[in-house]
Design a protein around this motif. Structure first.
Motif, PDB file in Angstrom:
ATOM      1  N   CYS A  65       1.980  -4.100  -3.363  1.00 43.64           N
ATOM      2  CA  CYS A  65       1.547  -5.347  -3.639  1.00 43.64           C
ATOM      3  C   CYS A  65       0.152  -5.392  -3.026  1.00 43.64           C
ATOM      4  CB  CYS A  65       2.534  -6.406  -3.192  1.00 43.64           C
ATOM      5  SG  CYS A  65       2.986  -6.103  -1.518  1.00 43.64           S
ATOM      6  N   LEU A  66      -0.468  -6.623  -3.300  1.00 45.39           N
ATOM      7  CA  LEU A  66      -1.887  -6.850  -2.749  1.00 45.39           C
ATOM      8  C   LEU A  66      -1.511  -8.236  -1.759  1.00 45.39           C
ATOM      9  CD1 LEU A  66      -4.121  -6.955  -5.959  1.00 45.39           C
ATOM     10  CD2 LEU A  66      -3.427  -4.889  -4.588  1.00 45.39           C
ATOM     11  N   LEU A  67      -2.283  -8.255  -0.565  1.00 45.71           N
ATOM     12  CA  LEU A  67      -2.374  -9.340   0.091  1.00 45.71           C
ATOM     13  C   LEU A  67      -3.657 -10.123  -0.228  1.00 45.71           C
ATOM     14  CD1 LEU A  67      -1.071  -7.665   3.484  1.00 45.71           C
ATOM     15  CD2 LEU A  67      -0.043  -9.494   1.969  1.00 45.71           C
ATOM     16  N   ASP A  75      11.058  -6.914   0.240  1.00 48.41           N
ATOM     17  CA  ASP A  75      10.462  -8.017   0.804  1.00 48.41           C
ATOM     18  C   ASP A  75       9.412  -7.793   1.803  1.00 48.41           C
ATOM     19  OD1 ASP A  75       9.973 -10.541   1.862  1.00 48.41           O
ATOM     20  OD2 ASP A  75      11.958 -10.638   3.009  1.00 48.41           O
ATOM     21  N   TRP A  76       7.985  -7.974   1.526  1.00 46.88           N
ATOM     22  CA  TRP A  76       6.988  -7.654   2.441  1.00 46.88           C
ATOM     23  C   TRP A  76       6.559  -8.754   3.181  1.00 46.88           C
ATOM     24  CZ3 TRP A  76       7.548  -2.598   2.996  1.00 46.88           C
ATOM     25  CH2 TRP A  76       7.716  -1.785   1.899  1.00 46.88           C
ATOM     26  N   ILE A 121      -0.416  -3.359   0.292  1.00 42.72           N
ATOM     27  CA  ILE A 121       0.674  -2.715   1.014  1.00 42.72           C
ATOM     28  C   ILE A 121       1.197  -1.461   0.219  1.00 42.72           C
ATOM     29  CG2 ILE A 121       3.146  -3.202   1.848  1.00 42.72           C
ATOM     30  CD1 ILE A 121       2.527  -5.976   2.169  1.00 42.72           C
ATOM     31  N   ASP A 122       1.237  -0.294   0.651  1.00 45.15           N
ATOM     32  CA  ASP A 122       1.494   0.936  -0.115  1.00 45.15           C
ATOM     33  C   ASP A 122       3.018   1.014  -0.237  1.00 45.15           C
ATOM     34  OD1 ASP A 122       2.416   1.971   2.211  1.00 45.15           O
ATOM     35  OD2 ASP A 122       0.906   3.582   2.465  1.00 45.15           O
ATOM     36  N   SER A 123       3.412   2.233  -0.586  1.00 46.68           N
ATOM     37  CA  SER A 123       4.921   2.206  -1.322  1.00 46.68           C
ATOM     38  C   SER A 123       5.521   2.620   0.098  1.00 46.68           C
ATOM     39  CB  SER A 123       4.966   3.503  -2.448  1.00 46.68           C
ATOM     40  OG  SER A 123       4.054   4.560  -1.823  1.00 46.68           O
ATOM     41  N   LEU A 137       1.194 -13.043  -1.273  1.00 47.04           N
ATOM     42  CA  LEU A 137       1.332 -11.585  -1.974  1.00 47.04           C
ATOM     43  C   LEU A 137       1.231 -11.739  -3.501  1.00 47.04           C
ATOM     44  CD1 LEU A 137       4.814 -10.557  -0.090  1.00 47.04           C
ATOM     45  CD2 LEU A 137       2.517  -9.132   0.136  1.00 47.04           C
ATOM     46  N   MET A 138       0.732 -10.660  -3.892  1.00 51.22           N
ATOM     47  CA  MET A 138       0.494 -10.264  -5.442  1.00 51.22           C
ATOM     48  C   MET A 138       1.098  -9.072  -5.532  1.00 51.22           C
ATOM     49  SD  MET A 138      -2.491 -10.265  -7.794  1.00 51.22           S
ATOM     50  CE  MET A 138      -2.567  -9.410  -9.543  1.00 51.22           C
TER      51      MET A 138
END
Length: 551
Positions: free
Chosen positions: A318-320, A74-75, A331-333, A85-86
């Motif tokens: 994920c992408l913002l 959950d970001w 958002i990186d790992s 978020l994608m």
């Protein structure tokens, strides 16, 4: 925990180190863009990679592992107002399948005691190998036991996938880019010394049999295909009063197409083959020493020289996206938010609709079977140990890789399934697998933000034109990969590097150096080929150009 070592803002974030992504990284870094280049794997080049034999064993194990899906993190705490978020998949899509391994030789385990922990590396050595150069043309009784040192590692290099071509045409987008950008200084190449074909279990060299060598004949031949447009290339060849041998060579070893390929496609492939003759040797092909996996790494090296930041075993979760559906951050790992203007990703990281040195051409053995290209590599290519050969067989899939290729292996080599156990070189170890053809990747643009670009993997064509065309589409308005200055012309000031000369002067000097190099290569080729062969190749190229204009 956040990755405090990474800056929080880049112009371009790239996920995957395949050929296309690596060229994009080099091109962007070269013109001053800030590039972050990531790969979730522990090695460079992705599906273009080359491995040592031990590395290949690791890749096989990783490919066969059934890993449970990672828990979705959950970001939402990193999302700002107006953003959404994608999520990206946490595992690669199934671009590799149908992996099958067959070992036909006894291997003796050996230990390299150089390991710092005292355990060393677990290596293997074949009991019987071959020591001759022309092993495809020699009987099996020439196989001997060589006196190999006890601790010599096997350094087989194997590129992934039956669709991945190991060779490069001596003329084409990739070679032009390597020269223009000066990236060629990071790599070494070998000439493919001969082009062979297989007819009735006999391997024959192509070029000496080409009786259609007079320039006037070539011009007429290459410009007379218009009435046959849409008809099979074989029909055109049959009507040209060519001998059966020459028809076979033109179809399978020069154009490298099938009997049903349209005439205009077959003639275009023939022209390209002939145009590439004589640039760097007697055949149109080059092989990168150590394997094609070196080429993406060369572009990564150039990107790093101009400030690109590299992280392996690191990914993007994920992408913002902003309200205009553009990617504004990733958002990186490790949970760090990194702002970016553009995001480039290898196709294996997205879930989209995807449709599934000697060069020997093996025509279809049975009706409906695919034609097979076979590339034989000796130890001088740095892909296998002395006395052994690495052979790549590739074809368009009809069934599984084993179903498509094992009949050719059984016919051309000696395996337990071969009918004639006294003919052909013995196979020590064999790996079959299928790979998705990158040229069949179809990106639905409406599914992606406008500044997110997906790069496909290896495709089924020689020359890698499809890969380079993707880069040009991604960077249409940028100066595309200008030549890097020579190392002695770079002054380092803190973390920045710049050239001491003006760009215009550098380009003029580079053009002069390229011209001198090409003239030197031509002189070397002239010495090897002899004046008559060289003049004949030049006339063939002129005939090809005339044919292109008339078409």
């Amino acid at each position: 925990m956040a990755a405090v070592d990474l800056p929080s803002e880049f112009d371009v974030v790239i996920l995957g180190t395949g050929l296309v992504e690596s060229v994009v990284a080099a091109a962007c870094s070269r013109v001053g863009q800030r590039v972050l280049h990531l790969d979730r794997r522990s090695y460079y080049a992705g599906n273009w990679a080359s491995f040592t034999f031990n590395g290949l064993q690791d890749w096989i194990r990783e490919s066969q592992e059934q890993r449970p899906p990672e828990e979705l993190q959950d970001w939402s705490s990193l999302v700002k107002e107006g953003e959404k978020l994608m999520y990206l998949p946490h595992s690669d899509s199934a671009s590799i399948s149908n992996i099958e391994i067959y070992c036909f030789a006894r291997f003796r385990p050996i230990t390299d005691s150089s390991g710092g922990d005292g355990t060393g590396l677990r290596l293997f050595k074949p009991i019987r190998v071959h020591q001759e150069e022309d092993h495809l043309l020699l009987p099996a009784e020439t196989w001997v036991d060589p006196p190999l040192p006890v601790c010599q590692p096997i350094n087989f290099s194997s590129s992934l996938g039956p669709f991945l071509r190991q060779l490069m045409f001596s003329r084409g987008s990739l070679v032009d880019l390597l020269i223009k950008s000066n990236v060629s200084r990071y790599a070494e190449f070998k000439n493919v010394s001969r082009v062979l074909t297989c007819r009735e279990r006999r391997v024959q060299q192509v070029c000496p049999h080409m009786s259609l060598s007079r320039p006037t004949n070539w011009t007429v031949f290459l410009t007379s295909g218009h009435p046959y447009r849409g008809r099979p290339y074989l029909d055109f060849l049959s009507d040209q009063q060519l001998g059966e041998n020459l028809q076979h060579f033109l179809l399978h070893s020069i154009a490298m197409v099938t009997e049903n390929t349209p005439t205009e496609v077959g003639l275009a492939a023939t022209r390209h083959f002939l145009r590439c003759l004589g640039r760097y040797g007697n055949t149109p092909f080059l092989f990168p020493v150590y394997g094609l996996g070196e080429i993406p790494q060369c572009f990564c090296r150039m990107s790093a020289v101009f400030g690109g930041v590299y992280c392996l075993r690191h990914s993007v979760h994920c992408l913002l996206l902003d309200k205009d559906n553009r990617c504004k951050a990733v958002i990186d790992s490790r949970g760090q938010r990194i702002s970016c203007g553009h995001f480039v990703v290898e196709e294996g990281h997205l879930t989209l609709d995807i449709k599934k040195v000697s060069l020997v051409t093996v025509p279809p053995i049975t009706a409906g079977a695919p034609a097979v290209k076979m590339v034989e590599l000796c130890s001088s290519t740095m892909t296998c140990i002395p006395g052994t050969y690495l052979v790549h067989l590739t074809c368009q899939s009809v069934g599984s890789a084993y179903q498509d290729l094992s009949p050719v292996v059984t016919r051309m080599f000696k395996t337990p399934q071969s009918h004639d156990q006294d003919a052909g070189p013995s196979v020590l170890w064999c790996l079959y697998f299928n790979m998705v053809d990158g040229s069949g990747v179809q990106v639905q643009r409406q599914d992606l933000p406008s500044n997110v670009y997906m790069c496909s993997g290896p495709d089924g064509a020689l020359g890698h034109e499809h890969a380079i065309s993707q880069v040009i589409c991604i960077l249409p308005e940028e100066e595309f990969c200008p030549p890097a200055p020579n190392p002695e012309d770079i002054i380092y000031d803190g973390d920045s590097a710049y050239s001491t000369g003006e760009d215009e002067q550098g380009e003029e000097l580079q053009e002069g150096e390229d011209l001198k190099k090409e003239e030197a290569d031509n002189e070397k080729t002239k010495e090897v080929d002899g004046p008559n062969d060289r003049e004949e190749q030049k006339q063939m190229v002129e005939s090809c150009d005339q044919g292109e204009e008339l078409q």
